[in-house]
Design a protein around this motif. Structure first.
Motif, PDB file in Angstrom:
ATOM      1  N   TYR A  26      12.543 -84.204  61.820  1.00 47.54           N
ATOM      2  CA  TYR A  26      12.832 -84.129  60.381  1.00 47.54           C
ATOM      3  C   TYR A  26      13.092 -82.670  60.013  1.00 47.54           C
ATOM      4  CZ  TYR A  26      12.822 -86.726  55.979  1.00 47.54           C
ATOM      5  OH  TYR A  26      13.200 -87.384  54.834  1.00 47.54           O
ATOM      6  N   PRO A  27      14.294 -82.165  60.348  1.00 46.69           N
ATOM      7  CA  PRO A  27      14.557 -80.727  60.191  1.00 46.69           C
ATOM      8  C   PRO A  27      14.845 -80.287  58.769  1.00 46.69           C
ATOM      9  CG  PRO A  27      16.433 -81.823  61.182  1.00 46.69           C
ATOM     10  CD  PRO A  27      15.366 -82.861  61.051  1.00 46.69           C
ATOM     11  N   LYS A  28      15.040 -78.988  58.611  1.00 52.40           N
ATOM     12  CA  LYS A  28      14.991 -78.353  57.291  1.00 52.40           C
ATOM     13  C   LYS A  28      16.052 -78.838  56.317  1.00 52.40           C
ATOM     14  CE  LYS A  28      17.893 -74.296  58.124  1.00 52.40           C
ATOM     15  NZ  LYS A  28      18.113 -72.901  57.807  1.00 52.40           N
ATOM     16  N   GLN A  29      17.234 -79.277  56.811  1.00 52.67           N
ATOM     17  CA  GLN A  29      18.266 -79.722  55.878  1.00 52.67           C
ATOM     18  C   GLN A  29      17.834 -80.945  55.075  1.00 52.67           C
ATOM     19  OE1 GLN A  29      18.610 -79.446  59.192  1.00 52.67           O
ATOM     20  NE2 GLN A  29      19.818 -81.080  60.091  1.00 52.67           N
ATOM     21  N   PHE A  30      16.805 -81.644  55.569  1.00 52.06           N
ATOM     22  CA  PHE A  30      16.305 -82.832  54.869  1.00 52.06           C
ATOM     23  C   PHE A  30      15.014 -82.549  54.097  1.00 52.06           C
ATOM     24  CE2 PHE A  30      18.393 -84.381  58.859  1.00 52.06           C
ATOM     25  CZ  PHE A  30      19.568 -84.791  58.250  1.00 52.06           C
ATOM     26  N   SER A  62      23.364 -85.526  64.040  1.00 47.89           N
ATOM     27  CA  SER A  62      22.967 -86.066  65.339  1.00 47.89           C
ATOM     28  C   SER A  62      22.594 -87.540  65.190  1.00 47.89           C
ATOM     29  CB  SER A  62      21.759 -85.301  65.888  1.00 47.89           C
ATOM     30  OG  SER A  62      22.105 -83.956  66.132  1.00 47.89           O
ATOM     31  N   ASN A  63      22.711 -88.278  66.277  1.00 46.56           N
ATOM     32  CA  ASN A  63      22.385 -89.703  66.262  1.00 46.56           C
ATOM     33  C   ASN A  63      21.054 -89.996  65.589  1.00 46.56           C
ATOM     34  OD1 ASN A  63      24.465 -91.259  67.343  1.00 46.56           O
ATOM     35  ND2 ASN A  63      24.013 -90.576  69.412  1.00 46.56           N
ATOM     36  N   GLU A  64      20.053 -89.154  65.904  1.00 43.65           N
ATOM     37  CA  GLU A  64      18.706 -89.461  65.432  1.00 43.65           C
ATOM     38  C   GLU A  64      18.513 -89.218  63.937  1.00 43.65           C
ATOM     39  OE1 GLU A  64      17.684 -85.439  67.645  1.00 43.65           O
ATOM     40  OE2 GLU A  64      19.388 -86.819  67.628  1.00 43.65           O
ATOM     41  N   TYR A  65      19.494 -88.561  63.265  1.00 37.61           N
ATOM     42  CA  TYR A  65      19.325 -88.245  61.849  1.00 37.61           C
ATOM     43  C   TYR A  65      20.164 -89.132  60.923  1.00 37.61           C
ATOM     44  CZ  TYR A  65      17.405 -83.924  63.875  1.00 37.61           C
ATOM     45  OH  TYR A  65      16.688 -83.027  64.597  1.00 37.61           O
ATOM     46  N   THR A  66      20.942 -90.051  61.464  1.00 43.35           N
ATOM     47  CA  THR A  66      21.823 -90.842  60.594  1.00 43.35           C
ATOM     48  C   THR A  66      21.031 -91.657  59.566  1.00 43.35           C
ATOM     49  OG1 THR A  66      21.906 -92.589  62.270  1.00 43.35           O
ATOM     50  CG2 THR A  66      23.715 -91.001  62.258  1.00 43.35           C
ATOM     51  N   SER A  67      19.885 -92.183  59.970  1.00 44.83           N
ATOM     52  CA  SER A  67      19.095 -92.987  59.022  1.00 44.83           C
ATOM     53  C   SER A  67      18.546 -92.113  57.892  1.00 44.83           C
ATOM     54  CB  SER A  67      17.949 -93.696  59.755  1.00 44.83           C
ATOM     55  OG  SER A  67      17.102 -92.761  60.383  1.00 44.83           O
ATOM     56  N   LEU A  76      26.819 -91.874  49.705  1.00 43.21           N
ATOM     57  CA  LEU A  76      27.812 -91.573  50.738  1.00 43.21           C
ATOM     58  C   LEU A  76      28.187 -92.844  51.497  1.00 43.21           C
ATOM     59  CD1 LEU A  76      29.327 -89.252  52.243  1.00 43.21           C
ATOM     60  CD2 LEU A  76      27.356 -89.107  53.768  1.00 43.21           C
ATOM     61  N   ASN A  77      29.481 -93.063  51.638  1.00 41.52           N
ATOM     62  CA  ASN A  77      29.973 -94.193  52.423  1.00 41.52           C
ATOM     63  C   ASN A  77      29.416 -94.105  53.847  1.00 41.52           C
ATOM     64  OD1 ASN A  77      31.497 -96.013  53.955  1.00 41.52           O
ATOM     65  ND2 ASN A  77      33.336 -95.694  52.720  1.00 41.52           N
ATOM     66  N   GLU A  78      28.834 -95.197  54.332  1.00 40.42           N
ATOM     67  CA  GLU A  78      28.212 -95.171  55.664  1.00 40.42           C
ATOM     68  C   GLU A  78      29.206 -94.784  56.756  1.00 40.42           C
ATOM     69  OE1 GLU A  78      25.662 -98.294  58.357  1.00 40.42           O
ATOM     70  OE2 GLU A  78      25.354 -98.310  56.180  1.00 40.42           O
ATOM     71  N   ALA A  79      30.463 -95.144  56.576  1.00 43.96           N
ATOM     72  CA  ALA A  79      31.486 -94.784  57.564  1.00 43.96           C
ATOM     73  C   ALA A  79      31.746 -93.283  57.597  1.00 43.96           C
ATOM     74  CB  ALA A  79      32.783 -95.525  57.259  1.00 43.96           C
ATOM     75  N   ASN A  80      31.283 -92.563  56.568  1.00 45.34           N
ATOM     76  CA  ASN A  80      31.479 -91.112  56.497  1.00 45.34           C
ATOM     77  C   ASN A  80      30.312 -90.334  57.083  1.00 45.34           C
ATOM     78  OD1 ASN A  80      33.636 -92.089  54.993  1.00 45.34           O
ATOM     79  ND2 ASN A  80      33.624 -90.349  53.602  1.00 45.34           N
TER      80      ASN A  80
END
Length: 360
Positions: A26-30, A62-67, A76-80
């Motif tokens: 859970y890095p700083k951008q979140f 990264s894959n692990e941060y999409t959720s 945000l559109n999920e496809a984006n």
């Protein structure tokens, strides 16, 4: 809203210099580093949503941060939300975005920006960004935004530009310089032709792809071979084939320091890259003893010039400590002299050796 204007918000980093608040999971951008009520990526999205069509805003993570992105940016559109299979620095990320957009809109002009920077003057930023997008739409140019330096910062890269304007307010770049020592930073500041490198880039998609083909031909060929898969259900499979073969390299080293059509637009819009606890300290309000507090539940007694961050539901009392970074989370307490903050990455490496990944 110009339908040819796009933004790619890069949100895949782990923010290790903001440990122990910023963690791999859970890095700083979140995080709401400055206790504003919004996370850094939320501020970034809103800033661009003022002048970029919603369907043209992309987040590359990264894959692990999409959720996490889905939760924090439900509009945000999920496809984006674009997921990289591994961290390979900014050049592969930008190549991916450029190839994807080239297939969708060959006339696209793209801003690439980090998700974790602070910009206080959004209106001025919008004016500068639109000027940059128009410039690259009209010229075969790779443009970067340069911040007018206010003091000799040794934590930023610098851009030197020509003295004469190429176009009003826009200059050709002479050199990029990595983080200098203090004496060199003072020289840069006094010379008047050096700017801080904000890491915000603007170009036509066709222009950056041409630069990749010329200066990073191996990476270009990897993406080019799979370009028909982009914007199809096969896109992720293509990325899984491309990324293991990509060089881990920044766009600065890969393209910007090599290309001969690089320009800079000097600007001042209250920018900070919020890269360290000291930068957070600089951007927070201080009490009369110079302490900056990012929490509602801290009592300070006879302490001066400290950066203090803690969980909202925990009472923290600080007494008799000066010039320190104090960060308290539910499982880690960090107390570190402010002038040693660059060593936090080393502390994290030491923790990994001694304690494994539990606290990272």
């Amino acid at each position: 809203m110009n339908k040819n204007y796009y933004v790619a918000i890069m949100a895949g980093g782990i923010g290790s210099r903001f440990w122990p608040k910023s963690r791999t999971a859970y890095p700083k951008q979140f995080l709401d580093i400055l206790n504003t009520g919004k996370t850094l990526i939320q501020w970034t999205y809103e800033r661009f949503a003022n002048f970029i069509p919603a369907e043209n805003i992309f987040v590359v993570t990264s894959n692990e941060y999409t959720s996490i992105v889905k939760v924090q940016l439900p509009q945000l559109n999920e496809a984006n939300i674009l997921a990289e299979p591994s961290r390979k620095n900014t050049a592969p990320c930008i190549a991916y975005m450029a190839f994807k957009l080239q297939k969708e809109n060959p006339n696209a002009a793209l801003i690439v920006a980090p998700s974790d920077h602070m910009i206080l003057d959004s209106n001025t930023f919008q004016q500068i960004a639109l000027k940059a997008l128009k410039f690259v739409s009209d010229h075969k140019a790779l443009l970067t935004l340069g911040i007018k330096p206010t003091y000799p910062n040794t934590g930023y890269g610098y851009i030197q530009h020509e003295v004469q304007e190429f176009k009003p307010g826009i200059y050709k770049v002479k050199t990029f310089t990595e983080k200098p020592n203090l004496e060199l930073a003072k020289t840069f500041l006094s010379s008047g032709d050096f700017l801080w490198n904000a890491g915000i880039f603007v170009w036509k998609v066709s222009g950056i792809l041409e630069a990749f083909e010329k200066y990073q031909p191996e990476m270009y060929e990897l993406f080019d071979a799979e370009k028909q898969q982009f914007n199809t259900p096969e896109e992720n499979n293509a990325l899984n084939r491309i990324y293991p073969l990509c060089t881990n390299i920044s766009i600065d080293f890969a393209i910007m320091e090599k290309a001969d059509n690089v320009y800079v637009l000097p600007a001042a819009f209250g920018w900070s890259d919020l890269g360290t606890w000291n930068s957070a300290y600089e951007n927070l309000d201080k009490d009369y003893l110079g302490n900056a507090v990012a929490s509602e539940n801290i009592i300070i007694i006879d302490a001066t010039k400290c950066m203090i961050s803690a969980e909202q539901d925990k009472l923290v009392v600080v007494q008799g400590i000066d010039d320190c970074i104090i960060v308290d989370t539910n499982d880690v307490l960090l107390i570190c002299k402010k002038d040693k903050e660059q060593a936090i990455k080393e502390y994290v490496a030491e923790i990994k050796r001694n304690k494994g990944d539990k606290y990272l």
